[in-house]
Design an enzyme around this catalytic site. Sequence first.
Site, PDB file in Angstrom:
ATOM      1  N   MET A 166     -15.403  43.866 -54.077  1.00  0.00           N
ATOM      2  CA  MET A 166     -14.194  43.161 -54.322  1.00  0.00           C
ATOM      3  C   MET A 166     -13.199  43.278 -53.260  1.00  0.00           C
ATOM      4  O   MET A 166     -12.966  44.302 -52.880  1.00  0.00           O
ATOM      5  CB  MET A 166     -13.611  43.606 -55.643  1.00  0.00           C
ATOM      6  CG  MET A 166     -12.150  42.835 -56.073  1.00  0.00           C
ATOM      7  SD  MET A 166     -11.732  43.711 -57.480  1.00  0.00           S
ATOM      8  CE  MET A 166     -11.824  45.236 -57.605  1.00  0.00           C
ATOM      9  N   SER A 191     -19.871  48.663 -54.807  1.00  0.00           N
ATOM     10  CA  SER A 191     -18.931  48.374 -55.902  1.00  0.00           C
ATOM     11  C   SER A 191     -19.502  47.176 -56.781  1.00  0.00           C
ATOM     12  O   SER A 191     -20.681  47.246 -57.057  1.00  0.00           O
ATOM     13  CB  SER A 191     -17.561  48.285 -55.359  1.00  0.00           C
ATOM     14  OG  SER A 191     -16.525  48.323 -56.376  1.00  0.00           O
ATOM     15  N   GLN A 192     -18.805  45.909 -56.781  1.00  0.00           N
ATOM     16  CA  GLN A 192     -19.536  44.873 -57.810  1.00  0.00           C
ATOM     17  C   GLN A 192     -20.645  44.317 -57.200  1.00  0.00           C
ATOM     18  O   GLN A 192     -21.595  43.849 -57.950  1.00  0.00           O
ATOM     19  CB  GLN A 192     -18.151  43.988 -58.071  1.00  0.00           C
ATOM     20  CG  GLN A 192     -17.869  43.131 -56.954  1.00  0.00           C
ATOM     21  CD  GLN A 192     -16.640  42.290 -57.101  1.00  0.00           C
ATOM     22  OE1 GLN A 192     -16.145  42.409 -58.177  1.00  0.00           O
ATOM     23  NE2 GLN A 192     -16.735  41.140 -56.339  1.00  0.00           N
ATOM     24  N   ASP A 252     -13.393  59.173 -58.388  1.00  0.00           N
ATOM     25  CA  ASP A 252     -13.124  57.416 -58.455  1.00  0.00           C
ATOM     26  C   ASP A 252     -11.747  57.129 -59.215  1.00  0.00           C
ATOM     27  O   ASP A 252     -11.884  57.582 -60.417  1.00  0.00           O
ATOM     28  CB  ASP A 252     -14.329  56.898 -58.799  1.00  0.00           C
ATOM     29  CG  ASP A 252     -14.322  55.476 -58.539  1.00  0.00           C
ATOM     30  OD1 ASP A 252     -13.308  54.850 -58.499  1.00  0.00           O
ATOM     31  OD2 ASP A 252     -15.347  54.791 -58.065  1.00  0.00           O
ATOM     32  N   HIS A 287     -13.366  56.194 -54.600  1.00  0.00           N
ATOM     33  CA  HIS A 287     -14.326  55.045 -54.609  1.00  0.00           C
ATOM     34  C   HIS A 287     -14.708  54.549 -53.156  1.00  0.00           C
ATOM     35  O   HIS A 287     -13.805  54.404 -52.450  1.00  0.00           O
ATOM     36  CB  HIS A 287     -13.692  53.639 -55.523  1.00  0.00           C
ATOM     37  CG  HIS A 287     -14.460  52.734 -55.670  1.00  0.00           C
ATOM     38  ND1 HIS A 287     -15.604  52.799 -56.363  1.00  0.00           N
ATOM     39  CD2 HIS A 287     -14.359  51.332 -55.187  1.00  0.00           C
ATOM     40  CE1 HIS A 287     -16.273  51.548 -56.544  1.00  0.00           C
ATOM     41  NE2 HIS A 287     -15.645  50.748 -55.960  1.00  0.00           N
TER      42      HIS A 287
END
Length: 304
Positions: free
Chosen positions: A39, A113-114, A231, A287
Amino acid sequence: MATSPLLRLLFGTGPLLAALLGLARGSNATVPLVLWHGMGDSCCNPLSMGAIKKMVEVKIPGIYVLSLKIGDSIVQDTENSFFMDVNAQVSLVCAQLSRDPQLKGGYNAMGFSQGGQFLRAVAQRCPSPPMRNLVSVGGQHQGVYGLPRCPGESSHICDWIRKMLNSGAYTPLVQNHLVQAQYWHDPLNEDLYKTHSLFLADINQERVVNETYKKNLMSLNKLVMVKFLKDSMVDPVDSEWFGFYGPGQAKETQTLQESALYTEDRLGLQQMDKAGKLVFLSSDGDHLQFTDEWFNTNLLPYLR
């Protein structure tokens, strides 16, 4: 590398010629790698995906690395990570991969991530060309229930996203136009989530079990999942290992193995686990924060 008429005359155009060409290319016969960013990022940011691409190319000489760009420009790529329907993104990527001659023999995939759960959708929905290993770096496979940072505290976009999610993540307007809503998983409203989630509830087989999805995912050699122990962006962080909050509450989490997703084996994860196909790794950072040394030691072996 062009194929000479003499080689075609001697060996035809079948598997033997392909093998010989692989030997002739030497390091170019490595398994290609497909990257999908997270993202607010883009395919070619020199501080993130661009750096990852270069690092892999240095460590695995001759490798073909495709860093996915969703849109016609870097700006569109970044915007689409917030606002383009995820199912449309997955379809676009599947079409792109199927057209790429470099990937015909198969490829490894790494999502950040996503991008991790988006590439899992590719594995489940689009088995050709075949994905061999999927490395999910901080991917939220059971979704999120909160966005503490998204990807920065001062981002106006993140403030707006939080407002939209809190006001109605499962309304048609928000589901159709906000990427993060499509993997928003409200444990206090499971029925609402299962009914109206356009993306995550589908790939996690929350409504019906699609045997093709299950078969395709189980065909992976390895599903590697990285959890970041400090995270501050993903809530709950256990989602990075396919865990999530237990039913009906948002305080205590379950591991993948404790969840109905695993015990009912809707995705084939139980069978994959028993076959040694699931790999759970952790990094002691925030993260997507890791060192080159950690990456080379822990992830590079799955890309060769």
